[in-house]
Motif scaffolding. Structure first.
Motif, PDB file in Angstrom:
ATOM      1  N   THR A   1     -30.447 -10.232 -78.136  1.00  0.00           N
ATOM      2  CA  THR A   1     -30.595  -9.003 -77.175  1.00  0.00           C
ATOM      3  C   THR A   1     -32.015  -9.379 -76.199  1.00  0.00           C
ATOM      4  O   THR A   1     -33.044  -9.324 -76.872  1.00  0.00           O
TER       5      THR A   1
ATOM      6  N   PRO B   1     -18.309   0.664 -70.357  1.00  0.00           N
ATOM      7  CA  PRO B   1     -18.623  -0.092 -71.644  1.00  0.00           C
ATOM      8  C   PRO B   1     -17.533  -0.257 -72.477  1.00  0.00           C
ATOM      9  O   PRO B   1     -17.665  -1.330 -73.226  1.00  0.00           O
TER      10      PRO B   1
ATOM     11  N   HIS C   1     -16.303  -3.408 -71.577  1.00  0.00           N
ATOM     12  CA  HIS C   1     -17.272  -4.761 -71.955  1.00  0.00           C
ATOM     13  C   HIS C   1     -17.291  -5.076 -73.309  1.00  0.00           C
ATOM     14  O   HIS C   1     -17.134  -6.285 -73.829  1.00  0.00           O
ATOM     15  N   LYS C   2     -17.097  -4.057 -74.204  1.00  0.00           N
ATOM     16  CA  LYS C   2     -17.026  -4.091 -75.853  1.00  0.00           C
ATOM     17  C   LYS C   2     -15.902  -5.214 -75.904  1.00  0.00           C
ATOM     18  O   LYS C   2     -15.913  -5.905 -76.630  1.00  0.00           O
TER      19      LYS C   2
ATOM     20  N   GLU D   1     -22.286  -8.395 -82.199  1.00  0.00           N
ATOM     21  CA  GLU D   1     -21.524  -7.546 -81.303  1.00  0.00           C
ATOM     22  C   GLU D   1     -22.425  -6.174 -80.471  1.00  0.00           C
ATOM     23  O   GLU D   1     -22.302  -6.108 -79.420  1.00  0.00           O
ATOM     24  N   PRO D   2     -22.829  -5.501 -81.685  1.00  0.00           N
ATOM     25  CA  PRO D   2     -23.621  -4.456 -81.123  1.00  0.00           C
ATOM     26  C   PRO D   2     -24.749  -4.949 -80.126  1.00  0.00           C
ATOM     27  O   PRO D   2     -24.924  -4.003 -79.159  1.00  0.00           O
ATOM     28  N   ALA D   3     -25.515  -5.850 -80.308  1.00  0.00           N
ATOM     29  CA  ALA D   3     -26.472  -6.145 -79.680  1.00  0.00           C
ATOM     30  C   ALA D   3     -26.108  -6.730 -78.263  1.00  0.00           C
ATOM     31  O   ALA D   3     -26.630  -6.579 -77.250  1.00  0.00           O
TER      32      ALA D   3
ATOM     33  N   THR E   1     -23.156  -5.915 -76.800  1.00  0.00           N
ATOM     34  CA  THR E   1     -22.674  -4.950 -75.864  1.00  0.00           C
ATOM     35  C   THR E   1     -23.729  -4.049 -75.464  1.00  0.00           C
ATOM     36  O   THR E   1     -23.390  -2.984 -74.411  1.00  0.00           O
ATOM     37  N   SER E   2     -24.672  -3.813 -75.938  1.00  0.00           N
ATOM     38  CA  SER E   2     -25.886  -2.938 -75.481  1.00  0.00           C
ATOM     39  C   SER E   2     -27.037  -3.604 -74.618  1.00  0.00           C
ATOM     40  O   SER E   2     -27.899  -3.046 -73.967  1.00  0.00           O
ATOM     41  N   THR E   3     -26.541  -5.031 -74.240  1.00  0.00           N
ATOM     42  CA  THR E   3     -27.404  -5.657 -73.289  1.00  0.00           C
ATOM     43  C   THR E   3     -26.743  -5.558 -72.052  1.00  0.00           C
ATOM     44  O   THR E   3     -25.456  -5.874 -72.126  1.00  0.00           O
ATOM     45  N   ALA E   4     -27.417  -5.352 -70.937  1.00  0.00           N
ATOM     46  CA  ALA E   4     -26.958  -5.563 -69.519  1.00  0.00           C
ATOM     47  C   ALA E   4     -26.287  -6.590 -69.361  1.00  0.00           C
ATOM     48  O   ALA E   4     -27.004  -7.786 -69.336  1.00  0.00           O
TER      49      ALA E   4
END
Length: 395
Positions: free
Chosen positions: A28, A68, A71-72, A138-140, A142-145
């Motif tokens: 990230t 979001p 994107h996920k 995956e969490p990182a 999806t939390s990144t622009a």
């Protein structure tokens, strides 16, 4: 790049995709890491039709990732597979951005097929997206622009343009893989090449310059029976036992290399012949592979000598137009009763309009004979392979 080198690489590209008889034996990022937006993308090479379509698709995908949930879904698919079929992915999603993107993709797929001379074939969808950069969860992810890029038309470009969810353009270093995760849109090169070779086969056959034949790819062709013309008593071949390339000319924004070999000579009918051999396993440089793959089927050739060239396909060729031009140019090349190097003849025969940078020259192995065995280094000292004589018995 020197013009003469462009000519050589272009002529070799032409050979690889054509021939009078084509037979395949086969983390990230934090705020400090964020790239700086630019108002406009610098022009680094003449824009190609395929590159333009990929660029527009990348920007459309980037805008869609503002939602979001969608994107996920994209992130999950990109982490699960090396390349993701964009059209298929949008068909599986109920997200509203996916619906809008799908309409864009349908039009883009039609344009890609037209640009590559594949309209009317069963190539199917070709646009893909893959994830590059350092490994990320995956969490990182999806939390990144998100940023979405496409390959520039020129492999020697200094920058790669990527888009954010607002459609703003950002410059990335073309010579170094990004520290942050980046989605890259491109064409499925192996799928397009397979479909393109079929187009060329049919066009050349219509001109009386070859007969379409079943294609075999990869190491599995090593012990396979040859074409019907090989006869019923078996035939001698040259088989690759190991192969290694120091540089596959493939920058980070292009992903794995898509290497193929071409073997040139005169067929038993005295006409120019090019046999293409796909090498899907040869995708990493400085790595030795042991394919056990047939490179030359000597029953296909009139003389006891042939040349082999390794190429990495960049995939911006219109196969239909190329086949027509090749038919016109290669009809003038005739057998003079002794082996001659066909590369020079084709460079002289091809019109100047074909001096393009569609593929990368990897290396050449000249004057392979049926008796050649052992280790050989290519003319450019970029690739090295070990070959052996191998007899394929009839069933």
């Amino acid at each position: 790049m020197v013009f003469a080198e462009r000519q050589l690489r272009a002529a070799l590209t032409v050979l690889a995709l054509s021939g009078l008889t084509l037979t395949t034996l086969q983390g990230t990022a934090g705020a400090a890491d964020a790239p700086t937006p630019t108002a406009t993308a610098p022009v680094t090479a003449a824009t190609s039709p395929v590159a333009s379509i990929e660029k527009a698709t990348a920007r459309a995908l980037a805008r869609s990732l503002a939602e979001p949930a969608w994107h996920k879904q994209v992130a999950k698919a990109a982490l699960a597979d090396e390349e993701v079929d964009l059209l298929a992915l949008t068909a599986k999603s109920a997200a509203k951005p996916a619906e809008g993107l799908r309409r864009t993709l349908v039009a883009a797929e039609t344009d890609i097929a037209e640009a590559k001379g594949l309209a009317g074939t069963d190539a199917g969808s070709l646009l893909r997206v893959r994830l590059t950069g350092k490994p990320v969860s995956e969490p990182a992810l999806t939390s990144t622009a998100p940023l979405v890029a496409s390959a520039p038309a020129d492999d020697d470009a200094d920058v790669v343009i990527a888009y954010d969810t607002a459609g703003n353009a950002h410059q990335l270093d073309a010579h170094k893989a990004p520290e942050r995760p980046v989605y890259v849109v491109g064409v499925d090169g192996q799928k397009a090449l397979a479909a393109g070779l079929e187009v060329i086969d049919k066009e050349l056959a219509a001109q009386g310059l070859g007969t379409p034949s079943a294609r075999k790819t990869g190491p599995s062709s090593a012990g396979a029976a040859g074409p019907a013309s090989a006869g019923s008593t078996g035939f001698w071949t040259t088989r690759i036992t190991s192969i290694r390339a120091a540089d596959l000319k493939e920058p980070w924004f292009k992903g794995d290399a898509e290497v193929f070999a071409l073997v040139t000579g005169f067929g038993t009918d005295g006409k120019v012949r090019v046999d293409t051999v796909t090498m899907p396993y040869l995708d990493e440089e400085d790595t030795t592979y042991y394919p056990g793959q047939i490179l030359v089927n000597w029953s296909n050739y009139k003389y006891n000598l042939a040349d082999a060239v390794l190429m990495e396909d960049d995939g911006d060729t219109n196969y239909s137009s190329l086949a027509k031009a090749l038919a016109a140019a290669l009809l003038t090349i005739t057998d003079q009763g002794a082996y001659i190097p066909l590369v020079d003849a084709i460079i002289d025969a091809m019109p100047a309009s074909w001096w393009t940078d569609d593929a990368d020259y990897v290396d050449s192995f000249y004057t392979l004979a049926r008796e050649t065995t052992g280790s050989r280094t290519g003319a450019s000292a970029n690739a090295r392979m070990t070959v052996e004589r191998y007899y394929v018995s009839a069933l």
